[in-house]
Design an enzyme around this catalytic site. Structure first.
Site, PDB file in Angstrom:
ATOM      1  N   LYS A 140       0.858  -1.182   0.000  1.00  0.00           N
ATOM      2  CA  LYS A 140       0.000   0.000   0.000  1.00  0.00           C
ATOM      3  C   LYS A 140       0.895   1.234   0.000  1.00  0.00           C
ATOM      4  O   LYS A 140       1.760   1.376   0.880  1.00  0.00           O
ATOM      5  CB  LYS A 140      -0.858  -0.035   1.264  1.00  0.00           C
TER       6      LYS A 140
HETATM    7  O1  G3P Z   1      -7.935   1.521   5.252  1.00  0.00           O
HETATM    8  C1  G3P Z   1      -8.026   2.830   5.645  1.00  0.00           C
HETATM    9  C2  G3P Z   1      -9.391   3.410   5.772  1.00  0.00           C
HETATM   10  O2  G3P Z   1     -10.363   2.453   5.649  1.00  0.00           O
HETATM   11  C3  G3P Z   1      -9.542   4.368   6.908  1.00  0.00           C
HETATM   12  O3  G3P Z   1     -10.823   4.483   7.418  1.00  0.00           O
HETATM   13  O4  G3P Z   1     -12.471   5.255   9.090  1.00  0.00           O
HETATM   14  O5  G3P Z   1     -10.037   5.888   9.351  1.00  0.00           O
HETATM   15  O6  G3P Z   1     -11.431   6.907   7.573  1.00  0.00           O
HETATM   16  P1  G3P Z   1     -11.203   5.711   8.422  1.00  0.00           P
END
Ligand code: G3P
Length: 217
Positions: free
Chosen positions: A83
């Site tokens: 990633k």
């Molecule tokens: O994989 C990263 C992503 O899904 C982050 O999610 O909830 O931190 O915006 P969030």
């Protein structure tokens, strides 16, 4: 549509993989920082459990650093996908890693223009963050629609991996739009199972059965 778990938590991964509905896992530095233990060992264990793509994120911010770190992370297990954060360095590192046959997930994508560049660099997956767009009063799912349309127009093989998923309707909308993958935290996977009428229905079946069988005795 494939479902990935967005977590570094081994217990959650074991729980939902055992049910048979999880196709892969995504992690990021914030998620890995929450888990105790060596991140390499955790990543290896995740790969053994899920036996599908497992995204592990680089911490480097320069091209050479990302490539070096990506090559190293790729040696952990054949299921590891590197990633890289979107940007000039991330896109260049993506192109270089793909040339070596290493799969790449370009993350932190917030516009269709960024998704187009990630696809041109041969990204295996692109991760648009829908929840974080919603957080700033922008329609995250509208971005998914745009990316799906653009990739279809040109036959890009990059898979649209909907990330920053916050609730079950993000998942339903992604599936209706034809996104390839949704990566969900465990509570969102849990919410996909729930419907009050299912619980009421099971309860009623069991009560009816018990009432009829009790009356026969
Ligand atoms: O994989 C990263 C992503 O899904 C982050 O999610 O909830 O931190 O915006 P969030």
């Amino acid at each position: 549509m494939k479902l990935f778990l967005d977590t570094g938590n081994i217990k959650d991964i074991e729980t939902y993989c055992a049910i048979g509905i999880i196709d892969g896992v995504t992690t990021n530095p914030s998620l890995m920082a929450k888990e105790a233990g060596d991140p390499r060992e955790i990543t290896k264990r995740i790969c053994q459990i899920v036996k599908g793509p497992v995204s592990a994120e680089v911490l480097a911010t320069d091209v050479e650093g990302m490539i070096r770190e990506g090559r190293d992370l790729a040696t952990i297990d054949p299921h590891v996908v590197i990633k890289v954060p979107f940007g000039k360095a991330g896109v260049q590192a993506c192109k270089a890693l793909r040339a070596e046959g290493i799969r790449v997930n370009v993350t932190l994508v917030f516009s269709a223009a960024q998704a187009l560049l990630a696809a041109k660099a041969g990204a295996t997956f692109v991760s648009p963050f829908v929840g974080r767009l919603d957080d700033v009063a922008t329609d995250g799912m509208e971005l998914i629609q745009q990316i799906v349309e653009i990739y279809r127009n040109y036959g890009f093989e990059t898979e649209v991996l909907v990330a920053s998923v916050r609730h079950p309707m993000h998942v339903v909308a992604a599936a209706r739009m034809g996104a390839d993958i949704c990566t969900c935290p465990a509570p969102v996977i849990e919410s996909l199972f729930k419907h009050p009428l299912t619980d009421i229905g099971i309860d009623r079946f069991l009560k009816d059965w018990d009432a009829a069988k009790g009356a026969q005795q």
